[in-house]
Design a protein around this motif. Structure first.
Motif, PDB file in Angstrom:
ATOM      1  N   GLN A  67       8.541   4.350  11.237  1.00 60.58           N
ATOM      2  CA  GLN A  67       9.166   5.079  10.136  1.00 60.58           C
ATOM      3  C   GLN A  67       8.819   4.443   8.790  1.00 60.58           C
ATOM      4  N   TRP A  68       8.777   3.113   8.751  1.00 64.21           N
ATOM      5  CA  TRP A  68       8.416   2.409   7.517  1.00 64.21           C
ATOM      6  C   TRP A  68       6.988   2.744   7.093  1.00 64.21           C
ATOM      7  N   LEU A  69       6.053   2.782   8.061  1.00 68.80           N
ATOM      8  CA  LEU A  69       4.673   3.150   7.757  1.00 68.80           C
ATOM      9  C   LEU A  69       4.592   4.588   7.246  1.00 68.80           C
ATOM     10  N   ALA A  70       5.367   5.492   7.861  1.00 66.07           N
ATOM     11  CA  ALA A  70       5.354   6.897   7.432  1.00 66.07           C
ATOM     12  C   ALA A  70       5.870   7.032   5.999  1.00 66.07           C
ATOM     13  N   GLU A  71       6.881   6.266   5.648  1.00 64.87           N
ATOM     14  CA  GLU A  71       7.405   6.317   4.281  1.00 64.87           C
ATOM     15  C   GLU A  71       6.374   5.813   3.274  1.00 64.87           C
ATOM     16  N   ARG A  72       5.620   4.801   3.651  1.00 64.23           N
ATOM     17  CA  ARG A  72       4.616   4.278   2.729  1.00 64.23           C
ATOM     18  C   ARG A  72       3.445   5.235   2.591  1.00 64.23           C
ATOM     19  N   ARG A  73       3.103   5.949   3.646  1.00 70.53           N
ATOM     20  CA  ARG A  73       2.006   6.913   3.574  1.00 70.53           C
ATOM     21  C   ARG A  73       2.447   8.221   2.943  1.00 70.53           C
ATOM     22  N   GLY A  74       3.697   8.605   3.201  1.00 70.73           N
ATOM     23  CA  GLY A  74       4.173   9.904   2.738  1.00 70.73           C
ATOM     24  C   GLY A  74       4.033  10.983   3.771  1.00 70.73           C
ATOM     25  N   SER A  75       3.589  10.636   4.959  1.00 71.26           N
ATOM     26  CA  SER A  75       3.473  11.580   6.084  1.00 71.26           C
ATOM     27  C   SER A  75       3.465  10.768   7.367  1.00 71.26           C
ATOM     28  N   GLY A  76       3.420  11.436   8.495  1.00 74.76           N
ATOM     29  CA  GLY A  76       3.530  10.769   9.782  1.00 74.76           C
ATOM     30  C   GLY A  76       2.380   9.814  10.062  1.00 74.76           C
ATOM     31  N   VAL A  77       2.694   8.703  10.725  1.00 76.71           N
ATOM     32  CA  VAL A  77       1.704   7.705  11.138  1.00 76.71           C
ATOM     33  C   VAL A  77       1.882   7.445  12.625  1.00 76.71           C
ATOM     34  N   SER A  78       0.776   7.510  13.368  1.00 75.77           N
ATOM     35  CA  SER A  78       0.801   7.243  14.803  1.00 75.77           C
ATOM     36  C   SER A  78       0.510   5.768  15.039  1.00 75.77           C
ATOM     37  N   LEU A  79       1.475   5.053  15.602  1.00 75.36           N
ATOM     38  CA  LEU A  79       1.329   3.634  15.937  1.00 75.36           C
ATOM     39  C   LEU A  79       1.348   3.522  17.453  1.00 75.36           C
ATOM     40  N   ARG A  80       0.200   3.162  18.047  1.00 75.46           N
ATOM     41  CA  ARG A  80       0.129   3.184  19.512  1.00 75.46           C
ATOM     42  C   ARG A  80      -0.942   2.220  20.021  1.00 75.46           C
ATOM     43  N   ILE A  81      -0.949   2.055  21.348  1.00 72.49           N
ATOM     44  CA  ILE A  81      -1.951   1.228  22.033  1.00 72.49           C
ATOM     45  C   ILE A  81      -3.001   2.157  22.632  1.00 72.49           C
ATOM     46  N   GLU A 133       0.825  -1.207   0.000  1.00 64.81           N
ATOM     47  CA  GLU A 133       0.000   0.000   0.000  1.00 64.81           C
ATOM     48  C   GLU A 133       0.859   1.256   0.000  1.00 64.81           C
ATOM     49  N   LYS A 134       0.247   2.340  -0.487  1.00 61.40           N
ATOM     50  CA  LYS A 134       0.897   3.650  -0.466  1.00 61.40           C
ATOM     51  C   LYS A 134      -0.165   4.724  -0.317  1.00 61.40           C
ATOM     52  N   GLY A 135       0.274   5.906   0.131  1.00 60.42           N
ATOM     53  CA  GLY A 135      -0.636   7.048   0.224  1.00 60.42           C
ATOM     54  C   GLY A 135      -1.703   6.863   1.279  1.00 60.42           C
ATOM     55  N   ASP A 136      -2.945   7.276   0.928  1.00 61.67           N
ATOM     56  CA  ASP A 136      -4.037   7.268   1.899  1.00 61.67           C
ATOM     57  C   ASP A 136      -4.454   5.865   2.321  1.00 61.67           C
ATOM     58  N   ALA A 137      -4.025   4.833   1.598  1.00 60.11           N
ATOM     59  CA  ALA A 137      -4.352   3.470   2.007  1.00 60.11           C
ATOM     60  C   ALA A 137      -3.738   3.136   3.364  1.00 60.11           C
ATOM     61  N   VAL A 138      -2.686   3.845   3.746  1.00 59.74           N
ATOM     62  CA  VAL A 138      -2.109   3.736   5.090  1.00 59.74           C
ATOM     63  C   VAL A 138      -2.667   4.886   5.909  1.00 59.74           C
ATOM     64  N   PRO A 139      -3.474   4.625   6.937  1.00 60.08           N
ATOM     65  CA  PRO A 139      -4.134   5.714   7.673  1.00 60.08           C
ATOM     66  C   PRO A 139      -3.163   6.487   8.556  1.00 60.08           C
ATOM     67  N   LYS A 140      -3.651   7.616   9.054  1.00 60.92           N
ATOM     68  CA  LYS A 140      -2.827   8.446   9.944  1.00 60.92           C
ATOM     69  C   LYS A 140      -2.565   7.755  11.274  1.00 60.92           C
ATOM     70  N   GLU A 141      -3.489   6.873  11.675  1.00 58.52           N
ATOM     71  CA  GLU A 141      -3.412   6.276  13.006  1.00 58.52           C
ATOM     72  C   GLU A 141      -3.615   4.768  12.899  1.00 58.52           C
ATOM     73  N   VAL A 142      -2.748   4.012  13.533  1.00 58.80           N
ATOM     74  CA  VAL A 142      -2.869   2.554  13.592  1.00 58.80           C
ATOM     75  C   VAL A 142      -2.843   2.159  15.064  1.00 58.80           C
ATOM     76  N   LEU A 143      -3.919   1.552  15.522  1.00 57.30           N
ATOM     77  CA  LEU A 143      -4.053   1.164  16.922  1.00 57.30           C
ATOM     78  C   LEU A 143      -3.843  -0.340  17.042  1.00 57.30           C
ATOM     79  N   VAL A 144      -2.996  -0.749  17.973  1.00 55.86           N
ATOM     80  CA  VAL A 144      -2.593  -2.152  18.099  1.00 55.86           C
ATOM     81  C   VAL A 144      -2.651  -2.574  19.564  1.00 55.86           C
TER      82      VAL A 144
END
Length: 728
Positions: free
Chosen positions: A335-349, A312-323
């Motif tokens: 960082q890998w998720l941010a590169e695929r989206r093209g902007s910052g991605v929040s990965l958190r619980i 996936e690339k762009g908007d297919a990777v959301p701004k926030e991923v909850l795990v």
């Protein structure tokens, strides 16, 4: 089986830098791919003493014949290369997620001159916008049907489109207003593309602006007395709102997020993903995987992220991923998720609020998916047959164990010690044969002694049943140590009563409709002999499984030996490493982790544990609720409640006369006398004291009174979670 020392790299050969490594077998096939921040430190872990390795890791390194590595600059590059190699080589010892179905997507082909809305499965294509995944294709078609009156985008195939353009006549949808008919030139390519773009915006969650615009146009049309146009706009708004109702708002502020939950056991894991766009659940999907390698929940999440966003690339990777758990380390993955989206991605619980509540829903879905997967797997006849054959071969049995009984002991720090017996026939649970036991031979915590007592009692019943039905020839009978000194068959609470009531030893039966834990049910007609006596322990198993290791197995075997039974096999399943222990053997039998036999043994053991701990909790709760009226013979729950309701409390009931007790509906004089005698014998509990004020608390509030014979609930020895952790 290879010796890892035969292909271990020499000291100093392995670089101390990030990289990806591959283990290959003797045929040069890649069997495992991994990444590391430091290749030297990670690979050194694989070449230590085999006894110190996890069984699954030990199997991998002894299957491998060589190891090689590739150095990269950063951990993010290592993550990307690991994903590529796993996709390319499909290693047998890596976690492999497999979809439980091919999920359909709602796709809009924005790469065509006249974009088309359709259902798509499989590999995603460049230039196509996807929404979903959906659970069913009909759900997509229902949504599209509602939206076509507002966004009349083309839905026909290329063949239908070309035929309509050739004949100059649109299809039926063009005639009824659910297609703008670009095939016959009713709309220009640019206008149709803009219409498809608006459709995509609406599906992406940007609904508020478009609805407000339609409402404004409806009001303007009404003011200009264009009532037919205003009515059409009103119906369009209704259709859009109906389509929006199909996906309720679950998160505020039009949040875009993916929620990932994991449910796992020792052998398998299920992953569920909810795709939330614009605050609404737009799609759901799930995977199930075999845990081929020793892996943590964080590592399972990392593999799920690779599977989910690797292409996936762009908007297919959301701004926030909850795990549920973060990968270790988390920075390269983020960082890998941010590169695929093209902007910052929040990965958190998620910690609180709506997101945590929604994560709990996703977790329940993951748990249900795992249970459903196991049920489907267990219901397959071929799989069950293979599992029984594998067990027979591994344990050196003469034939497949068609009836398996499993026993487990449960207690809370030595209190309320109980045991369970579950039965599997032909690889399936036979719930009507389940039994429950109270440990009566001693008090305290001793799992080995408890196991010996339960096995002895169960098979004394079996021997007594054989003797009663005359299955033995003349001169045969119970073993000497299975009889009482008076020569009769051993009773000791072990002989089954004839009236269908619960046995004295606490063994409980069910009616075949499922288990009602905490209750002791009577046998149904199908569970009776010709003479009406309930069948309880009439059938012997071919295999007895105990939850535990060498000590529990030895106790079970000793109990059978003392009864003179030598035709029933015994084994134990140790939970920590899933090792199968046999009597009088120093080393366990290690079944392959992909073995259907191991899966069946694990399922039997887990069911016995569930049944035992549920009974133990119910028994403990019943003891905490006990009161002086519980000892009155013939006084059921309904009449106890009637007495308490009439007098208000046990204290007032104790001071009532027999004539006053007889005034309660359903209470006769004989019962009233019995109640009065029982309450007179019961010792009142010491009064409760409010520690803050020193006030002595009365029990006139109707609360059940405790007695010396029926103690109330003790002071908690820790939090509920801590107490559950002490249960076994």
């Amino acid at each position: 089986m290879a010796d890892p020392s035969s292909y271990r790299p020499r000291p100093g050969e392995i670089p101390d830098s990030p990289g990806v490594y591959r283990f290959r077998d003797e045929h040069r096939r890649v069997i495992y791919v991994g990444k590391a921040k430091s290749l030297r430190q990670r690979l050194a872990n694989y070449f230590q003493d085999l006894a110190h390795l996890h069984p699954r890791t030990r199997t991998m390194v002894t299957t491998a014949a060589s190891v090689e590595w590739t150095v990269v600059s950063t951990e993010v590059e290592a993550l990307q290369l690991e994903y590529s190699w796993i996709k390319e080589y499909d290693p047998r010892f890596n976690v492999k997620y497999r979809d439980d179905k091919s999920y359909p997507y709602l796709a809009v082909t924005m790469n065509e001159e006249f974009p088309r809305v359709q259902v798509m499965r499989g590999q995603k294509k460049k230039g196509v916008r996807y929404f979903g995944p959906y659970g069913h294709a009909w759900a997509i078609r229902d949504t599209v049907d509602l939206l076509l009156r507002v966004f009349p985008v083309r839905t026909c195939s290329a063949g239908v489109f070309k035929n309509a353009a050739r004949t100059g006549r649109p299809c039926l949808l063009g005639y009824i207003g659910k297609c703008s008919a670009p095939c016959v030139g009713r709309i220009t390519p640019d206008d149709h593309w803009d219409l498809a773009d608006e459709f995509c915006d609406f599906m992406a969650g940007r609904t508020g602006t478009y609805l407000r615009r339609l409402e404004r146009q409806m009001v303007e049309a009404a003011e200009e007395m264009e009532y037919e146009r205003a009515a059409r706009l009103r119906d369009d708004i209704g259709a859009l709102k109906k389509a929006m109702e199909k996906s309720a708002v679950v998160l505020a502020d039009a949040t875009d997020a993916d929620l990932i939950a994991v449910a796992e056991d020792e052998l398998e894991a299920a992953v569920q993903i909810f795709h939330v766009r614009g605050g609404r659940v737009r799609g759901q999907r799930g995977w199930v995987t075999d845990k081929v390698e020793e892996i943590t929940t964080g590592a399972l999440v990392e593999h799920a992220l690779q599977q989910l966003y690797g292409e996936e690339k762009g908007d297919a990777v959301p701004k926030e991923v909850l795990v549920p758990a973060l990968p270790d380390p988390v920075e390269p993955v983020q960082q890998w998720l941010a590169e695929r989206r093209g902007s910052g991605v929040s990965l958190r619980i998620p910690q609180r609020g709506d997101k945590k509540a929604l994560m709990e829903t996703v977790q329940r879905n993951a748990q249900q998916a795992l249970v459903l997967h196991k049920t489907k797997r267990a219901s397959d006849l071929t799989t069950r047959s293979r599992a029984l054959e594998e067990i027979a071969e591994a344990l050196d049995l003469d034939s497949a164990p068609l009836r398996i009984e499993c026993y487990d002991i449960s207690h809370l720090q030595g209190d309320d010690v109980v045991a369970s017996m579950v039965v599997f026939e032909d690889g399936l649970a036979r719930k009507s044969e389940y039994r429950r036991f109270q440990i009566k031979g001693f008090e305290g915590q001793d799992d080995v002694r408890s196991m010996h007592e339960v096995i002895t009692r169960r098979f004394r019943r079996y021997l007594a049943e054989k003797e009663r039905t005359g299955e033995w020839a003349d001169g045969e009978g119970l073993a000497d140590d299975a009889r009482h000194p008076n020569g009769d068959a051993a009773q000791n609470g072990d002989a089954a009563p004839d009236d269908g009531a619960a046995p004295d030893d606490g063994a409980a039966r069910t009616d075949g409709r499922g288990l009602t834990d905490g209750q002791e049910l009577t046998d149904g007609p199908a569970l009776k002999d010709d003479d009406g006596r309930p069948k309880r322990f009439a059938y012997p198993p071919q295999l007895v499984v105990v939850d535990g290791g060498q000590p529990q197995v030895a106790a079970a075997q000793r109990a059978l030996d003392e009864l003179g039974i030598d035709d029933i096999a015994v084994c134990g399943l140790a939970k920590r490493l899933e090792e199968v222990w046999l009597p009088r053997e120093d080393d366990p039998v290690v079944l392959p982790r992909t073995s259907e036999g191991l899966y069946l043994l694990q399922r039997v053991r887990d069911e016995a544990h569930r049944f035992a701990i549920t009974y133990q909790r119910a028994k403990r709760a019943k003891r905490f609720r006990a009161g002086p009226l519980d000892d009155v013979p013939g006084l059921g729950e309904t009449r106890k409640q009637a007495l308490i309701k009439h007098f208000g409390s046990v204290k007032k009931l104790r001071s009532a006369t027999i004539d006053q007790i007889c005034e309660v509906p359903g209470i006769g004089r004989k019962t009233a006398e019995t109640v009065a005698v029982a309450l007179a014998r019961a010792t009142p509990a010491a009064p409760a004291v409010n520690t803050a004020t020193g006030e002595i608390m009365d029990d006139d509030d109707g609360a059940p009174e405790t007695t010396a014979d029926a103690p109330g609930e003790p002071v908690s020895a820790g939090t509920p979670d801590e107490r559950r952790g002490q249960e076994r």
